[in-house]
Design a protein around this motif. Structure first.
Motif, mmCIF file in Angstrom:
data_model
loop_
_atom_site.group_PDB
_atom_site.id
_atom_site.type_symbol
_atom_site.label_atom_id
_atom_site.label_comp_id
_atom_site.label_asym_id
_atom_site.label_seq_id
_atom_site.Cartn_x
_atom_site.Cartn_y
_atom_site.Cartn_z
ATOM 1 N N ARG A 90 0.825 -1.204 0.000
ATOM 2 C CA ARG A 90 0.000 0.000 0.000
ATOM 3 C C ARG A 90 0.863 1.260 0.000
ATOM 4 N N PHE A 91 1.937 1.238 0.768
ATOM 5 C CA PHE A 91 2.796 2.411 0.839
ATOM 6 C C PHE A 91 3.505 2.653 -0.493
ATOM 7 N N VAL A 92 3.943 1.598 -1.139
ATOM 8 C CA VAL A 92 4.592 1.754 -2.441
ATOM 9 C C VAL A 92 3.581 2.259 -3.465
ATOM 10 N N ALA A 93 2.369 1.709 -3.457
ATOM 11 C CA ALA A 93 1.335 2.155 -4.383
ATOM 12 C C ALA A 93 0.998 3.624 -4.150
ATOM 13 N N ARG A 94 0.948 4.020 -2.897
ATOM 14 C CA ARG A 94 0.659 5.423 -2.575
ATOM 15 C C ARG A 94 1.756 6.332 -3.110
ATOM 16 N N GLN A 95 3.012 5.930 -2.952
ATOM 17 C CA GLN A 95 4.116 6.741 -3.458
ATOM 18 C C GLN A 95 4.045 6.875 -4.984
ATOM 19 N N ARG A 96 3.744 5.777 -5.663
ATOM 20 C CA ARG A 96 3.603 5.824 -7.132
ATOM 21 C C ARG A 96 2.483 6.790 -7.529
ATOM 22 N N ALA A 97 1.368 6.723 -6.826
ATOM 23 C CA ALA A 97 0.244 7.592 -7.148
ATOM 24 C C ALA A 97 0.589 9.051 -6.903
ATOM 25 N N MET A 98 1.329 9.321 -5.836
ATOM 26 C CA MET A 98 1.737 10.696 -5.554
ATOM 27 C C MET A 98 2.642 11.227 -6.658
ATOM 28 N N ASP A 99 3.604 10.407 -7.098
ATOM 29 C CA ASP A 99 4.488 10.844 -8.183
ATOM 30 C C ASP A 99 3.683 11.171 -9.440
ATOM 31 N N ALA A 100 2.700 10.342 -9.750
ATOM 32 C CA ALA A 100 1.869 10.592 -10.928
ATOM 33 C C ALA A 100 1.056 11.873 -10.763
ATOM 34 N N ALA A 152 15.481 10.616 -10.116
ATOM 35 C CA ALA A 152 15.292 10.562 -11.566
ATOM 36 C C ALA A 152 14.800 9.217 -12.068
ATOM 37 N N ASP A 153 15.102 8.139 -11.334
ATOM 38 C CA ASP A 153 14.833 6.809 -11.895
ATOM 39 C C ASP A 153 13.372 6.403 -11.795
ATOM 40 N N TRP A 154 12.684 6.748 -10.683
ATOM 41 C CA TRP A 154 11.276 6.347 -10.597
ATOM 42 C C TRP A 154 10.390 7.392 -9.905
ATOM 43 N N GLY A 155 10.882 8.590 -9.738
ATOM 44 C CA GLY A 155 10.087 9.650 -9.140
ATOM 45 C C GLY A 155 9.313 10.449 -10.175
ATOM 46 N N VAL A 156 9.059 11.709 -9.853
ATOM 47 C CA VAL A 156 8.305 12.575 -10.755
ATOM 48 C C VAL A 156 8.983 12.734 -12.114
ATOM 49 N N PRO A 157 10.318 12.877 -12.180
ATOM 50 C CA PRO A 157 10.926 12.984 -13.518
ATOM 51 C C PRO A 157 10.603 11.790 -14.418
ATOM 52 N N ALA A 158 10.594 10.591 -13.850
ATOM 53 C CA ALA A 158 10.264 9.401 -14.640
ATOM 54 C C ALA A 158 8.796 9.404 -15.038
ATOM 55 N N ALA A 159 7.916 9.878 -14.146
ATOM 56 C CA ALA A 159 6.492 9.946 -14.473
ATOM 57 C C ALA A 159 6.252 10.940 -15.609
ATOM 58 N N ILE A 160 6.936 12.074 -15.561
ATOM 59 C CA ILE A 160 6.796 13.044 -16.646
ATOM 60 C C ILE A 160 7.301 12.453 -17.955
ATOM 61 N N ALA A 161 8.448 11.776 -17.901
ATOM 62 C CA ALA A 161 9.038 11.202 -19.113
ATOM 63 C C ALA A 161 8.124 10.162 -19.737
ATOM 64 N N ARG A 162 7.323 9.511 -18.931
ATOM 65 C CA ARG A 162 6.417 8.482 -19.461
ATOM 66 C C ARG A 162 5.370 9.085 -20.390
ATOM 67 N N VAL A 163 4.879 10.284 -20.051
ATOM 68 C CA VAL A 163 3.802 10.888 -20.845
ATOM 69 C C VAL A 163 4.282 12.041 -21.721
ATOM 70 N N ARG A 164 5.410 12.662 -21.374
ATOM 71 C CA ARG A 164 5.951 13.757 -22.179
ATOM 72 C C ARG A 164 7.463 13.583 -22.333
ATOM 73 N N PRO A 165 7.885 12.580 -23.094
ATOM 74 C CA PRO A 165 9.319 12.329 -23.256
ATOM 75 C C PRO A 165 10.054 13.449 -23.974
ATOM 76 N N ASP A 166 9.316 14.372 -24.571
ATOM 77 C CA ASP A 166 9.941 15.485 -25.278
ATOM 78 C C ASP A 166 10.441 16.580 -24.357
ATOM 79 N N LEU A 167 10.001 16.568 -23.107
ATOM 80 C CA LEU A 167 10.358 17.642 -22.188
ATOM 81 C C LEU A 167 11.742 17.430 -21.585
ATOM 82 N N ARG A 168 12.410 18.535 -21.349
ATOM 83 C CA ARG A 168 13.688 18.500 -20.639
ATOM 84 C C ARG A 168 13.402 18.674 -19.152
ATOM 85 N N VAL A 169 13.766 17.672 -18.356
ATOM 86 C CA VAL A 169 13.532 17.692 -16.912
ATOM 87 C C VAL A 169 14.875 17.566 -16.207
#
Length: 238
Positions: A150-160, A188-205
């Motif tokens: 649950r805690f891992v799922a919550r963290q993933r949802a927060m990043d998204a 960078a590997d699985w936080g907000v930068p990775a979430a952004i890259a998933r949907v907007r890989p064109d952005l520089r983060v």
């Protein structure tokens, strides 16, 4: 990008740190480290963002800050009902909000449809195990095994959610946008930068994490500053 490693002292002169050009800057922190917040304020001043998004604020709270609102600690503490929110003293965060005249936005709370962020799919086993270990360590080994999922799922949802709020700010205000958040969200590997890259890989983060001398998660820039005096964080779990 190879990470830039710097040990920051309290005497770091203003303007000593510059960051690469980007559409989004995710500036991490240890929440109760005042030096980390001082560095964030300097970086925000140098970035001159179009908007600054805070993990700590709801959209309702952020909406109370008008263009002419004084951005001093006393005014913001009362306006945002900050003291009751469980975050460190507003005196640490007010200089970040005052570092530019950009709109202040909130990342807490709903962010609309998050299906594009892949939250329904399982994580790779190695990453799931790593995330669970970090959650257990952060909670002083007190979490039962069934709570870790649950805690891992919550963290993933927060990043998204944070990523979605940042992208909305980018759409509404243009680049660059700054996100102020804890180090776990800035990695960078699985936080907000990775979430952004998933949907907007064109952005520089550009991701910045700030530690206290320990090994840090992946980021574009890794900074360190002395730890403040603090009590035993595990007392509450005993």
């Amino acid at each position: 990008m190879r990470p830039i490693l710097v040990w920051l002292l309290l005497t770091l002169p203003a303007g000593a740190q510059t960051l690469p050009p980007a559409d989004v800057y995710v500036l991490g922190e240890v929440h109760d480290n005042p030096t980390h917040h001082a560095v964030q304020a300097r970086l925000v001043a140098g970035i001159d963002p179009a908007a600054v998004v805070f993990e700590m604020l709801t959209q309702d709270q952020a909406g109370r800050i008008a263009p002419d609102t004084p951005r001093d600690a006393d005014t913001l503490d009362a306006l945002l009902d900050w003291s009751g929110g469980g975050w460190p003293d507003m005196a640490m965060y007010a200089p970040i909000m005052a570092a530019s005249d950009a709109p202040i936005l909130g990342a807490a709370g709903p962010a609309g449809e998050l299906g594009a962020y892949g939250l329904e799919g399982p994580l790779p086993p190695e990453q799931q195990a790593g995330r669970e270990a970090l959650q257990q360590a952060a909670h002083c080994g007190a979490l039962p095994d069934d709570a870790l999922l649950r805690f891992v799922a919550r963290q993933r949802a927060m990043d998204a959610r944070f990523a979605a709020h940042v992208l909305r700010a980018l759409k509404d205000h243009g680049p660059p946008v700054v996100l102020i958040a804890g180090n776990g969200h800035a990695r960078a590997d699985w936080g907000v930068p990775a979430a952004i890259a998933r949907v907007r890989p064109d952005l520089r983060v550009v991701s910045v994490v700030q530690g206290e001398g320990e090994e840090m998660p992946p980021a574009d820039v890794i900074l360190h500053a002395p730890a403040p005096e603090r009590g035993d964080p595990c007392v509450a779990f005993r």
